[in-house]
Design a protein around this motif. Structure first.
Motif, short mmCIF file in Angstrom:
data_model
loop_
_atom_site.label_atom_id
_atom_site.label_comp_id
_atom_site.label_asym_id
_atom_site.label_seq_id
_atom_site.Cartn_x
_atom_site.Cartn_y
_atom_site.Cartn_z
N PRO A 201 13.49 1.93 14.64
CA PRO A 201 14.34 2.29 15.78
C PRO A 201 13.64 2.16 17.13
O PRO A 201 14.29 2.21 18.17
CB PRO A 201 14.70 3.75 15.49
CG PRO A 201 13.61 4.27 14.65
CD PRO A 201 13.12 3.09 13.84
N MET A 202 12.29 2.00 17.10
CA MET A 202 11.57 1.80 18.36
C MET A 202 11.18 0.34 18.57
O MET A 202 10.37 0.01 19.43
CB MET A 202 10.31 2.69 18.39
CG MET A 202 10.62 4.17 18.45
SD MET A 202 11.60 4.67 19.90
CE MET A 202 10.35 4.61 21.19
N SER A 203 11.78 -0.53 17.77
CA SER A 203 11.62 -1.98 17.92
C SER A 203 10.16 -2.44 17.82
O SER A 203 9.76 -3.42 18.47
CB SER A 203 12.21 -2.46 19.26
OG SER A 203 13.52 -2.02 19.42
N LEU A 204 9.37 -1.73 17.04
CA LEU A 204 7.96 -2.13 16.87
C LEU A 204 7.85 -3.25 15.85
O LEU A 204 8.67 -3.35 14.93
CB LEU A 204 7.14 -0.92 16.41
CG LEU A 204 7.09 0.26 17.39
CD1 LEU A 204 6.43 1.46 16.75
CD2 LEU A 204 6.37 -0.13 18.66
N ASP A 205 6.82 -4.07 16.02
CA ASP A 205 6.55 -5.12 15.04
C ASP A 205 5.73 -4.49 13.90
O ASP A 205 4.51 -4.66 13.82
CB ASP A 205 5.78 -6.28 15.70
CG ASP A 205 5.64 -7.47 14.76
OD1 ASP A 205 5.96 -7.33 13.56
OD2 ASP A 205 5.19 -8.53 15.22
N VAL A 206 6.42 -3.77 13.05
CA VAL A 206 5.74 -2.97 12.02
C VAL A 206 5.01 -3.88 11.03
O VAL A 206 3.92 -3.55 10.56
CB VAL A 206 6.74 -2.04 11.30
CG1 VAL A 206 5.98 -1.06 10.41
CG2 VAL A 206 7.61 -1.29 12.28
N GLN A 207 5.61 -5.02 10.74
CA GLN A 207 4.96 -5.93 9.80
C GLN A 207 3.57 -6.33 10.30
O GLN A 207 2.60 -6.37 9.53
CB GLN A 207 5.83 -7.17 9.58
CG GLN A 207 5.27 -8.11 8.52
CD GLN A 207 6.14 -9.33 8.30
OE1 GLN A 207 7.35 -9.28 8.51
NE2 GLN A 207 5.52 -10.42 7.89
N ALA A 208 3.47 -6.61 11.61
CA ALA A 208 2.17 -6.97 12.18
C ALA A 208 1.23 -5.77 12.16
O ALA A 208 0.03 -5.92 11.90
CB ALA A 208 2.35 -7.48 13.61
N MET A 209 1.77 -4.60 12.41
CA MET A 209 0.95 -3.38 12.37
C MET A 209 0.37 -3.20 10.97
O MET A 209 -0.79 -2.85 10.79
CB MET A 209 1.79 -2.16 12.76
CG MET A 209 2.18 -2.12 14.23
SD MET A 209 3.59 -1.02 14.58
CE MET A 209 3.02 0.56 14.00
N VAL A 210 1.22 -3.45 9.97
CA VAL A 210 0.76 -3.31 8.57
C VAL A 210 -0.33 -4.34 8.29
O VAL A 210 -1.38 -4.03 7.72
CB VAL A 210 1.95 -3.49 7.61
CG1 VAL A 210 1.45 -3.65 6.18
CG2 VAL A 210 2.91 -2.32 7.73
N CYS A 223 9.33 8.36 12.39
CA CYS A 223 10.63 8.60 11.77
C CYS A 223 10.62 8.24 10.28
O CYS A 223 11.50 8.66 9.52
CB CYS A 223 11.71 7.81 12.48
SG CYS A 223 11.51 6.02 12.32
N ALA A 224 9.66 7.39 9.87
CA ALA A 224 9.49 6.98 8.47
C ALA A 224 10.57 6.02 7.96
O ALA A 224 10.67 5.79 6.76
CB ALA A 224 9.39 8.18 7.53
N ARG A 225 11.35 5.45 8.87
CA ARG A 225 12.34 4.47 8.41
C ARG A 225 11.66 3.25 7.81
O ARG A 225 12.15 2.66 6.85
CB ARG A 225 13.26 4.06 9.57
CG ARG A 225 14.44 5.01 9.71
CD ARG A 225 15.36 4.65 10.84
NE ARG A 225 16.03 3.36 10.66
CZ ARG A 225 17.03 2.97 11.42
NH1 ARG A 225 17.49 3.76 12.38
NH2 ARG A 225 17.58 1.80 11.23
N CYS A 226 10.52 2.87 8.39
CA CYS A 226 9.80 1.71 7.85
C CYS A 226 9.32 2.01 6.42
O CYS A 226 9.41 1.16 5.54
CB CYS A 226 8.63 1.35 8.76
SG CYS A 226 7.51 2.72 9.09
N ALA A 227 8.83 3.23 6.25
CA ALA A 227 8.33 3.61 4.92
C ALA A 227 9.47 3.63 3.90
O ALA A 227 9.34 3.12 2.78
CB ALA A 227 7.66 4.98 4.99
S1 SF4 Z 1 7.67 5.47 11.67
FE1 SF4 Z 1 7.93 3.28 11.29
S2 SF4 Z 1 10.09 2.87 11.74
FE2 SF4 Z 1 9.59 4.86 12.69
S3 SF4 Z 1 8.96 4.35 14.79
FE3 SF4 Z 1 7.08 4.40 13.57
S4 SF4 Z 1 6.77 2.25 12.94
FE4 SF4 Z 1 8.91 2.43 13.63
#
Ligand code: SF4
Ligand code: SF4
Length: 252
Positions: A201-210, A223-227
């Motif tokens: 929801p914060m438009s982060l490039d989570v895949q790159a972070m991972v 928020c754990a939506r990515c998880a």
């Molecule tokens: S917990 Fe995951 S989905 Fe939620 S803001 Fe952080 S990176 Fe984005």
């Protein structure tokens, strides 16, 4: 996904209670109180948010904030990722002069000499007059409009006066390597499907972070939506020490 249902339920309740809690989250009420030498409810709440962020980062934003609830609700109308990273700096340009104004008003009032948690409320309820309702409607409209104009949680990125307190608190915690709520990853299990990035929801490039095992983005609201959206359970939300959660390329 029951964790996300719980999160949505908490956010919905928070949004419903927003007319009650409005002044306890208000930057204007702090200014009014400072001009009279009064420590208001919002002053105390912002202090608590800072200290809470030493342990829970920006979890308040992801799980409790009524502004965040409105922002995520508006995504049902228009769900668009925030692509311009620089917009997240706007809130600091608002926050710093606001802090300076609080200090100046407090000095002019001869210092903050007393505390009044329910300042400007009616028996603790914020929206209790037509004037308060008018201001409340303007703020809600602002939050909703910024989401529609800027993208997902646009208000959180650009104008939130609470976020910098928690960003500072979390940065301090990470600098001191204190235990706290963090994202942990097992990057070797990632199949690069991009689901985490799409759902953030914060438009982060989570895949790159991972990929870089660097889960410390200032805009992450835990928020754990990515998880919960990851098909390989690569990401987890844990209360842990920095050395338990981080790897070599995380901040030292
Ligand atoms: S917990 Fe995951 S989905 Fe939620 S803001 Fe952080 S990176 Fe984005
Ligand atoms: S959702 Fe999981 S598997 Fe897919 S890119 Fe993100 S971390 Fe990797």
């Amino acid at each position: 996904m029951s964790r996300q249902r719980t999160r949505q339920a908490v956010l919905t309740i928070s949004a419903i209670l927003f007319p009650v809690t409005f002044y306890y989250l208000s930057p204007a009420v702090i200014l009014m109180g400072a001009s009279e030498g009064i420590v208001t409810g919002s002053f105390i709440v912002f202090g608590l948010l800072f200290f809470g962020s030493l342990f829970f980062g920006r979890a308040f934003c992801g799980w409790i904030c009524p502004g965040g609830a409105i922002g995520e609700g508006m995504c049902r109308i228009r769900d668009r990722r925030v692509t311009r990273r620089w917009v997240s700096w706007i809130k600091y340009a608002i926050w710093v002069p606001w802090l300076a104004l609080i200090a100046a008003l407090a000095v002019r009032a001869g210092g903050l000499t007393r505390a009044e948690f329910t300042y400007q409320t009616w028996h603790g309820i914020s929206v209790s007059s037509w004037n308060a309702l008018f201001v409340f409607a303007i703020v809600v409209t602002l939050i909703a409009s910024l989401t529609l104009l800027v993208g997902r949680r646009g208000f959180c990125h650009t104008a939130c006066w609470m976020a910098p307190f928690m960003i500072l608190g979390r940065a301090l915690r990470d600098r001191l390597r204190l235990p706290g709520l963090r994202l942990q990853v097992h990057a070797s299990d990632c199949i690069s499907c991009g689901a985490c990035t799409r759902t953030c929801p914060m438009s982060l490039d989570v895949q790159a972070m991972v990929k870089h095992e660097a889960m410390t983005a200032t805009e992450c609201i835990l928020c754990a939506r990515c998880a919960d959206g990851c098909p390989k359970n690569v990401i987890s939300l844990r209360f842990c020490g920095a050395s338990d959660c981080w790897h070599d390329n995380s901040p030292q």
